[in-house]
Write a protein that holds these residues in place. Sequence first.
Motif, short mmCIF file in Angstrom:
data_model
loop_
_atom_site.label_atom_id
_atom_site.label_comp_id
_atom_site.label_asym_id
_atom_site.label_seq_id
_atom_site.Cartn_x
_atom_site.Cartn_y
_atom_site.Cartn_z
N ALA A 137 -51.95 -172.03 43.62
CA ALA A 137 -50.94 -170.98 43.65
C ALA A 137 -50.59 -170.54 42.23
N THR A 138 -50.54 -171.50 41.32
CA THR A 138 -50.24 -171.15 39.93
C THR A 138 -51.33 -170.24 39.37
N PHE A 139 -52.57 -170.57 39.74
CA PHE A 139 -53.69 -169.73 39.32
C PHE A 139 -53.56 -168.33 39.91
N ALA A 140 -53.18 -168.27 41.18
CA ALA A 140 -53.09 -166.98 41.86
C ALA A 140 -52.08 -166.07 41.17
N LEU A 141 -51.01 -166.66 40.64
CA LEU A 141 -49.99 -165.84 39.99
C LEU A 141 -50.52 -165.15 38.74
N ARG A 142 -51.60 -165.69 38.17
CA ARG A 142 -52.14 -165.07 36.96
C ARG A 142 -52.82 -163.74 37.25
N PHE A 143 -52.94 -163.42 38.53
CA PHE A 143 -53.51 -162.12 38.89
C PHE A 143 -52.44 -161.05 38.82
N GLY A 144 -52.40 -160.36 37.70
CA GLY A 144 -51.50 -159.23 37.55
C GLY A 144 -52.28 -157.95 37.78
N PRO A 145 -51.66 -156.80 37.55
CA PRO A 145 -52.36 -155.53 37.78
C PRO A 145 -53.74 -155.42 37.10
N PRO A 146 -53.92 -155.84 35.83
CA PRO A 146 -55.25 -155.66 35.23
C PRO A 146 -56.32 -156.51 35.95
N GLU A 147 -55.95 -157.74 36.32
CA GLU A 147 -56.90 -158.61 37.02
C GLU A 147 -57.24 -158.01 38.38
N TYR A 148 -56.22 -157.46 39.00
CA TYR A 148 -56.41 -156.84 40.31
C TYR A 148 -57.37 -155.66 40.21
N THR A 149 -57.18 -154.85 39.17
CA THR A 149 -58.07 -153.72 38.94
C THR A 149 -59.50 -154.21 38.81
N ALA A 150 -59.68 -155.28 38.02
CA ALA A 150 -61.02 -155.81 37.79
C ALA A 150 -61.61 -156.32 39.10
N LEU A 151 -60.79 -157.02 39.87
CA LEU A 151 -61.29 -157.57 41.15
C LEU A 151 -61.74 -156.46 42.09
N LEU A 152 -60.92 -155.41 42.20
CA LEU A 152 -61.25 -154.32 43.11
C LEU A 152 -62.50 -153.58 42.65
N THR A 153 -62.60 -153.37 41.32
CA THR A 153 -63.78 -152.70 40.79
C THR A 153 -65.02 -153.52 41.11
N MET A 154 -64.89 -154.82 40.89
CA MET A 154 -66.03 -155.69 41.15
C MET A 154 -66.40 -155.62 42.64
N GLY A 155 -65.38 -155.62 43.49
CA GLY A 155 -65.64 -155.55 44.93
C GLY A 155 -66.45 -154.33 45.29
N LEU A 156 -66.06 -153.19 44.72
CA LEU A 156 -66.77 -151.95 45.02
C LEU A 156 -68.21 -152.00 44.52
N LEU A 157 -68.38 -152.60 43.33
CA LEU A 157 -69.74 -152.63 42.76
C LEU A 157 -70.63 -153.63 43.51
N VAL A 158 -70.04 -154.74 43.94
CA VAL A 158 -70.82 -155.70 44.72
C VAL A 158 -71.40 -154.99 45.93
N LEU A 159 -70.55 -154.16 46.53
CA LEU A 159 -70.99 -153.46 47.73
C LEU A 159 -72.13 -152.50 47.42
N SER A 160 -71.98 -151.78 46.32
CA SER A 160 -73.03 -150.83 45.96
C SER A 160 -74.32 -151.57 45.62
N TYR A 161 -74.15 -152.71 44.95
CA TYR A 161 -75.29 -153.49 44.52
C TYR A 161 -76.05 -154.03 45.72
N MET A 162 -75.30 -154.38 46.77
CA MET A 162 -75.94 -155.06 47.88
C MET A 162 -76.87 -154.12 48.65
N SER A 163 -76.55 -152.82 48.68
CA SER A 163 -77.49 -151.97 49.39
C SER A 163 -78.56 -151.56 48.41
N GLY A 164 -79.44 -152.49 48.15
CA GLY A 164 -80.46 -152.35 47.12
C GLY A 164 -81.15 -151.01 47.14
N GLY A 165 -81.45 -150.50 48.30
CA GLY A 165 -82.24 -149.28 48.42
C GLY A 165 -81.70 -148.13 47.61
N SER A 166 -80.73 -147.42 48.15
CA SER A 166 -80.25 -146.24 47.46
C SER A 166 -78.84 -146.46 46.96
#
Lengths: 504, 323
Positions: A137-166
């Motif tokens: 829980a202490t670790f979770a609190l370290r997620f502020g807005p910038p970390e959240y931004t990074a997490l969401l960006t990564m999430g979107l890119l993981v998705l794009s990356y996974m559809s290898g084709g196009s």
Amino acid sequence: MDGVFGNLMLGFSVALQPSVLAYAFAGCVIGTLVGMLPGLGPLAGISLLLPATFGLDPIVAIVLLAGVYYGAMYGGSTTSILMRIPGEAASVMTCIDGYAMTQRGRAGPALAIAAIGSFVAGTFSVVALMLLAPTLATFALRFGPPEYTALLTMGLLVLSYMSGGSMLKTLAMATVGLLLGMIGIDAMSGYTRFSYGQTELADGIGIVPVAVGLFGLSEILMTAGQAATPPAQRPTLRQLIPSADEMRLSIGPIVRGSFIGFLIGIIPGAAHIISSFVSYGIERRISAHPERFGQGAIEGVAGPESANNAAATGAFVPMLALGVPTGPITAVMLAAIMVHGIAPGPMLITEQPQLFWGFVASMYVGNVVLLVLNLPLVGLFVNLLRIPYSYLYPAILCFCVLGVYSVGNSVMDVWIMLVMGGIGYVLRKFQFDLAPVALGLVLSPMLELSVRQSLAMSGGSYRIFLERPIAIGMFGAAAVLILLALKPLVFKSKDWRSDVGLDE
Amino acid sequence: MRNGFAGLALALTALAAHAQEVYPSRPITMIVPFPPGGVADITGRPTAAALEKVLKQPVTINNRPGAGGKVGNAAVANAKPDGYTIMMALSSVSVLPEADKLFEQKPAYTLDQLAPIALITADPVILVVHPSLPAKNLAELVALAKAKQGQLSFSTSGVYGALHLPVEMFLHAFKLKMRAVHSTGGGPAITMVLGGHVEMTVGGPASISSQVNAGKLRPIVGWGAKRHEAFPHVPTFKELGHDVEYYIWAGIFAPKATPEAVIKTLREATKKAVEDADFRATMARVNSPVQYLDAPEFAKYWAADAKRLAEVVKVIGKVEEQK
């Protein structure tokens, strides 16, 4: 350690009383039924049952609610697998390979693996919750807005990356989703955007009508476009049980999904659905045969279903350890506790050990009951497919309309669903991947809010994203993913993973 | 997920075509325009539970956060006025349309779209800082903020929201500048301070008590006319000689066109609900004692408060977002 087990025994001694078990069963049955209706998920289920728990003992109340909760989570995957109707955003990924398995006559194994994966992930998360809650829980609190931004960006890119084709098509679809998410009142400034004077649109576009339309309705339209009616299925007993091969292929995804899901789940905020997308993306990438994904790969069901369940349990970590509510579901659980005179807060675990351990024990019980209850039901559910399509599909359409309407009592939602069904049909004809639309839609408001919050924190300087270790790590991972996805375009070689044997 | 069951029940009821129905004949949705963890949610859930006992129908909470409460407020203002959609709103309900006027944009809703049912609680807000901040009292905080003009940041429940306005009152009175980081409610605003991402925020006693008692937040000063019972050691602006006063109140509203008979039922139910022993005990435990006012008195209270806050908004003026 002794303390943990002593406490856990205390919890189980309460949670395993016959009357308590009966409530757990009742909760799981109700939850499964509620979850099967499109649009109605765990939240609707437990909100409905909350009043019934006020007269009950706190432990019984939580066991009942935990049962409904797990039941509804699982019920949502049932419709995703059998009918390609995601009950909520978290089941979107299950739709893809789960339904493909159904079409290949493997609905039984898909349902069974979803139940087993949910069980393993749920149990794993409860153990992690029990042993590590305060630390995590202490670790979770370290997620502020910038970390959240990074997490969401990564999430979107993981998705794009996974559809290898196009990657181009995937990014285009993610953008469509992000743009749809912009509709409605801006969460920051309060300006109403793109609503064209429609008050219903001011509230934004919900994920349920979009997901049901894009996935469920488009499927009905696709089937209607086929030259010959697909024959109704007649599942035999052997087809209900996962084969040894399917079991073997599922182990890795379940373990990885549990782990990823739990970690994403503990971060306060509502980004839990990323867990199922990330899990799917990873499974597809490390698979020896990524081309099977989308055609009915069992890993594509096992991973996301596990991740999704682990994230749901992970969400309780900040609530129990810090008194920080993470979302409406934890809030309802919290309300059930509050009604019994317990004020949640950072001292909950130390001041109310019997409640915490009772909670942990009841989550175990809920998980086991769900598995025991649902494995035999797989046969029953699969037999729904015996209904000829000419009867089944109109019935599904009817349930879609009812379910989507009931989410917000809004006819506008029904229209959105119908329009999305049409759009989904066209996009599928052109072989676009639809999952990124759903992900983009859900992430858009969160991403916008966290970017703007980060900039408000830094007084407008973008350097804030590069000054915080967690954010740097995640942006770094995102950059690597982009480069990896670009690599096949530059060098016409095989993916590096197939050479080093990172597959099963 | 919005409130599914109420809707499903509605659909089924419609199918059954009940010609004559006695209110309430199906579940009621109480919209909370904020995410869980803030004053509206903490007050709303026990209130819903108490109302349920009286009305004999489920009252389910539906969190509709966004824009300091504007999304949820507008949703209720424009909801079907049948008594099955009600709201637990905060003091910010009257500030947001004022802010819209200031920015010359069409308000998402207007106050005459809402009918007050009852006031449930009203508490002064309290300024809390992360324990690592060197400032131990108001003078030290002001000195720190002066030294780092425009550098410290605070989290809010949304622009012109119930937690934003009091901070702006404070900053205005002391001629300070800070960075406002807007979230969607008291819950996320407090989480941001707990994580050390911003230096401070304000909160109603209901949302900060447990964290303050555990030493995770340090209270500095209160906005009340007198000290809050649960925080006897926390001074107020008033006693320190500053004319800064603000209360975060939570009240039940329904859409304006709701039939008179239905409003009457809701008022009477609320009157009984606030007498419920469990409810009173729950609210006392979160340090937010019940301050019940029935519709006519609440309407007066609301009008006076709205007028006062409108003045405050005019004095503070436009608060620009940092880009």
